[in-house]
Design a protein around this motif. Structure first.
Motif, short mmCIF file in Angstrom:
data_model
loop_
_atom_site.label_atom_id
_atom_site.label_comp_id
_atom_site.label_asym_id
_atom_site.label_seq_id
_atom_site.Cartn_x
_atom_site.Cartn_y
_atom_site.Cartn_z
N GLY B 150 39.94 -122.12 -69.25
CA GLY B 150 41.29 -121.84 -68.76
C GLY B 150 41.67 -120.38 -68.88
N GLN B 151 42.91 -120.11 -68.43
CA GLN B 151 43.43 -118.75 -68.48
C GLN B 151 43.88 -118.44 -69.91
OE1 GLN B 151 43.69 -116.37 -66.01
NE2 GLN B 151 44.47 -115.06 -67.66
N SER B 153 45.66 -117.06 -73.08
CA SER B 153 47.00 -116.55 -73.34
C SER B 153 46.93 -115.09 -73.75
CB SER B 153 47.66 -117.37 -74.45
OG SER B 153 48.69 -116.62 -75.04
N THR B 158 48.73 -119.76 -79.08
CA THR B 158 48.02 -120.91 -78.52
C THR B 158 47.91 -122.06 -79.52
OG1 THR B 158 45.91 -120.23 -79.36
CG2 THR B 158 46.58 -119.26 -77.28
N THR B 250 45.02 -121.43 -74.03
CA THR B 250 45.91 -121.07 -72.93
C THR B 250 47.37 -121.00 -73.40
OG1 THR B 250 46.41 -123.31 -72.29
CG2 THR B 250 44.41 -122.35 -71.38
#
Lengths: 259, 308, 354
Positions: B150-151, B153, B158, B250
């Motif tokens: 995922g992207q 943070s 998180t 993320t």
């Protein structure tokens, strides 16, 4: 002051377990009566019934009759707390109250019951009890110090002073010297002999020499085996029990053949 | 029969005092019952009243992401804390020398004394920025593992950071409990192992760990109970979203029940308050079950530990 | 253990003592150097310390294990491996403690000044202001919670130790344990649910905070008192009974005084535990910028909530709010440390000797 104790077919139970069976005897005033016998024979259990300390343990009870100068100790309207005020007790291990000074320990029978007294009275009682316990000279300069700072023998005499300060009729001693050295033991034994001038003294002891040295009467208890109740085997003058016992079991025990 | 005669006189002082003590004891039962009853009573309007915007699709679809977030964050925290707690307990009980161990034990206990709001402040202002580059690294190099995907943070706020903070927070109580159990290992077993020529690790494996296993389990359960209910640190650190997501790096994370209450309650009004109380009741039920299991494990052990 | 044995028992194949620290340092340095090299290669100039530590530790462990396995054998190598793991676990736990202490102190001192302890936040925007209103609130709420919890807790412990038998006592013991695990936010919700009945929705009150904290404090007081009452020797109780002292006076005048130091220690630790609670107070005591001495009326600020709101509701001058948050955190930590220290001193100097 000194009372006669009469046991009439006394049975002592822990819940369903019969610990001591059918004891009948008369304990004379102004004398020392010794309870002897092997471990587990119920002598400590029996002495604790004399001031109703036995029932402190949950499930413990007594059947039969216990009379003190004719008065039923286990009567329906008798308050065990009042019985204990008239029957002093000294335990196996010295147990002075650790938060109290020597003086407060002596006066604890009064103070813990919230009785008020004047300063002069308090001092008089303290001195009298400590003199009575042969401890006065050793501690008179440090009455405000904690009682736990004394030696084992001194602590035990402090406990005796605490017991006699409330002027009971009877003094019970449950193996009072078993945790002490020989010199302290001798001091307690001398004291016991002096105490019988005023009190009925009952002493449980493991030590046969001690019983023969200081007691006037001796009761020998025995058990037939583990799980079976303890019984009073023989009760007589001390010389008779030690020199010419009636029962074979007593003879075996006092001559050191068992126990 | 002497034992059937009427009970002897009871002193007034004794009766009063014994009853005071009894009522104090029973008040514990009453209090817990009251807690459950009042929370329940205040939850009811959330179901009977007009629907709330936040929970337009019903209570259970509202609470589900939070239940997931609560359990997930706690499990991550526990996964990190349990091996560390065992290590710390072993270090203090069997590796460090006695004097040093006492000081160390005190240091670990200090961790337990720090208020959770301070952990929150530290977590967001110190730990999260510190971990952020590592998160990038994890994502770049281990991104093929789904939880690290995922992207990433940019702030470090998180699920993994929360898990680490929770781990630090439950570590002291777990370590203390496990240490106590390890110290109770019968000396004889340990000495027997050493006398056989075992190394320290072999002795621990033979004597200490088998003896301490139920203790470790119950310590983990108690740690879990704590982590489930932890509020402020999570509320401050986590960047929440109403999703169910296993990704730990993320900025869209499932919030926990406790943190959601803390964040929403001060501004909430009307039925929304009742809705939040209902989620609190769910949290109460979850922690109750976890703690009861922990206690049950401990009490079972107490019955069977004939060794000491 | 083995290394403490007489040297004549040491096998000739043992590793020299200097080896493992030397290895540790060199592998960390190597790992650091490698990272610097990699960092200068790539475009990110930042050096990331976590991979440095992880890589350094792993390579050190591997090297020592291999060397030990070759020279000392499998069993000793495993022993060394476990020793490294256990020591690492321990050091890992100390890092956050040190970091926390360092951060709170260095960032907290900025606003740890006279104004902080003499002013509230009323009409303060940006710099200045203080936490006096929060400190007053914390003292009042924690004080009331203590007044509620201590008598109930001590009496309940007396019930469990001196009187309790059978099912009721077992139930109480069990539910005290359960109560220990009640999440603090649930305690806050409970206080709210209770006060709503009397004061209507949206109620905020200092007393509610005290009720919530009591719920968290009572089980701690019970447990601590129970432990202390249990270690009072039975012989003392018997001595009192034998003097004709009724049971209640025995408990009150012999058992309690003997265990007083321990109970006081337990109460201190219980206070230290709840004084830092934020969540329940946030819900029921709420927050405010103004002084409020009356726990029966409206919102009341507390120190932990002050820390939280200073962080959460940052105004225009962000740094001023953060500085106040850290100063509040430092104050809170100091209070907790002092309480713990006092607890230790009480148990050290006031326990009866002998």
């Amino acid at each position: 002051m000194s009372k006669r104790i009469e046991l009439k077919s006394l049975d002592v139970y822990y819940k369903a377990f019969l610990a001591v069976e059918d004891v009948s005897m008369v304990i004379e005033p102004k004398a020392i009566t010794a309870f002897i016998g092997p471990s587990g024979c119920g002598k400590s259990t029996l002495i604790r019934t004399l001031n109703r300390m036995h029932e402190v343990i949950p499930g413990a009870r007594v059947e039969g009759q216990l009379l003190m100068d004719g008065e039923d100790v286990y009567g329906p309207d008798v308050d065990p707390v009042r019985v204990r005020r008239q029957v002093g007790m000294v335990f196996q291990r010295p147990n002075p109250f650790p938060t109290m000074s020597i003086k407060d320990n002596v006066l604890s029978g009064y103070k813990l019951n919230n009785s008020r007294m004047s300063k002069a009275e308090a001092e008089e009682i303290t001195e009298k009890a400590l003199v009575g316990a042969n401890l006065w000279n050793e501690v008179k300069d440090r009455l405000e110090k904690p009682g736990s700072g004394l030696s084992g023998g001194q602590q035990q005499r402090l406990c005796i002073a605490r017991a006699i300060a409330v002027e009971p009729d009877v003094i019970l001693m449950d193996e009072p010297t078993s945790a002490l050295d020989p010199i302290s033991t001798a001091a307690i034994e001398d004291l016991a002999v002096e105490l019988k001038e005023h009190f009925t003294v009952v002493i449980v002891t493991h030590n046969m020499q001690q019983a023969s040295r200081i007691s006037d009467m001796t009761a020998f208890f025995n058990i037939a085996g583990s799980g079976l109740p303890g019984k009073l085997i023989e009760y007589d003058k001390t010389e008779k029990v030690f020199s010419n016992p009636t029962e074979q079991q007593t003879e075996d025990y006092v001559s050191g053949r068992f126990g | 029969m002497t034992d059937t005669k009427p009970k002897a006189v009871r002193r007034l002082g004794d009766v009063v005092f014994a009853n005071l003590a009894f009522f104090a004891g029973v008040s514990i039962l009453a209090t817990l019952a009251t807690v459950a009853a009042f929370l329940f009573a205040q939850s009811v309007p959330a179901f009977t009243g007009p629907p709330i915007d936040a929970a337009s699709e019903g209570f259970f679809s509202y609470v589900l992401p939070f239940v997931f977030g609560t359990v997930y964050a706690s499990v991550i925290g526990l996964a990190i804390a349990t091996p560390l707690a065992i290590g710390i307990a072993l270090y203090i009980s069997h590796f460090a020398n006695r004097k040093f161990a006492q000081v160390l034990g005190y240091a670990v206990d200090l961790l337990a004394a720090i208020p959770s709001v301070v952990y929150g402040l530290w977590g967001i202002l110190v730990l999260a920025p510190f971990l952020s580059p590592t998160f990038n690294w994890l994502n770049e190099n281990l991104g093929w593992i789904p939880i690290f995907a995922g992207q990433v943070s940019a702030t470090g706020r998180t699920m993994l950071t929360v898990g680490i903070v929770l781990a630090i927070m439950v570590l002291p109580i777990m370590a203390a409990l496990i240490r106590e159990i390890f110290l109770q290992t019968p000396r004889l077993h340990e000495e027997a192992a050493l006398a056989l020529g075992a190394t320290r690790w072999e002795m621990i494996k033979m004597a200490v760990l088998p003896f301490g296993r139920p203790g470790i389990i119950s310590a983990a359960m108690l740690g879990l109970g704590r982590a489930l209910g932890e509020t402020m640190a999570v509320a401050m650190v986590l960047s929440p979203a109403a999703v169910v997501s296993f990704a730990v790096l993320t900025s869209t994370n499932s919030n926990t029940i406790a943190a959601n209450i803390a964040l929403q309650f001060p501004e909430a009004g009307g039925n929304y308050t009742n809705l939040l109380i209902a989620t609190g009741l769910v949290l109460f039920a979850i922690t109750m079950v976890v703690n009861m299991i922990a206690r049950w494990v401990i009490s079972r052990r107490a019955e069977f530990s004939g060794a000491n | 253990m083995t290394t403490q044995l007489n040297s004549s028992f040491r096998g000739t194949q043992d590793l020299p003592k200097w080896l493992s620290p030397t290895l540790l340092v060199s592998f960390f340095l190597a790992s650091f150097g490698l990272q610097v090299l990699l960092a200068s290669d790539s475009d990110s100039a930042e050096i990331n310390f976590i991979p440095v530590a992880v890589f350094g530790l792993l390579s050190f462990t591997l090297a020592l294990y291999v060397i030990s396995r070759v020279i000392e054998g499998v069993r000793k190598a495993t022993d060394r491996l476990v020793t490294i793991m256990v020591s690492t676990a321990f050091s890992l736990a100390l890092i956050p403690l040190l970091s926390l202490a360092y951060t709170v102190v260095t960032k907290g001192v900025a606003r740890f000044d006279a104004e902080f302890f003499t002013f509230s936040m009323r009409n303060v925007v940006g710099e200045g202001g203080g936490a006096l209103h929060a400190i007053i609130g914390t003292v009042e709420i924690t004080g009331i919670a203590t007044l509620i919890s201590v008598p109930i807790g001590i009496m309940a412990a007396i019930y469990l130790v001196e009187y309790g038998r059978g099912t009721v006592a077992r139930l109480v013991t069990f539910f005290v344990d359960v109560m220990t695990g009640v999440p603090s936010i649930v305690a806050g919700l409970f206080a709210y649910a209770l006060f709503v009945i009397f004061f209507g929705p949206g109620v905020r009150m200092g007393l509610g905070g005290a009720i919530a904290l009591s719920l968290l404090m009572i089980p701690v007081v019970i447990r601590a008192t129970e432990e202390m009452l249990k270690i009072v020797p039975n012989e003392l109780r018997e001595a009192a009974y034998a003097l004709g002292v009724p049971k209640w006076l025995t408990v009150l005048k012999v058992v309690l005084p003997t265990s007083l130091a321990g109970i006081a220690t337990g109460i201190m630790i219980a206070i230290a535990r709840v004084i830092g609670e934020t969540a329940p107070l946030l819900l029921i005591a709420g927050f405010t910028a103004s002084m409020n001495y009356n726990p029966l009326d409206e919102r009341m600020m507390t120190l932990p909530v002050f820390v939280y709101t200073s962080y959460a509701n940052q105004g225009v001058d962000m740094q001023a709010y953060l500085d106040r948050a850290w100063a509040g955190a430092l104050t809170l930590m100091l209070i907790v440390m002092v309480l713990n220290l006092v607890a230790r001193l009480i148990s050290k100097y006031f326990s009866p000797k002998g």
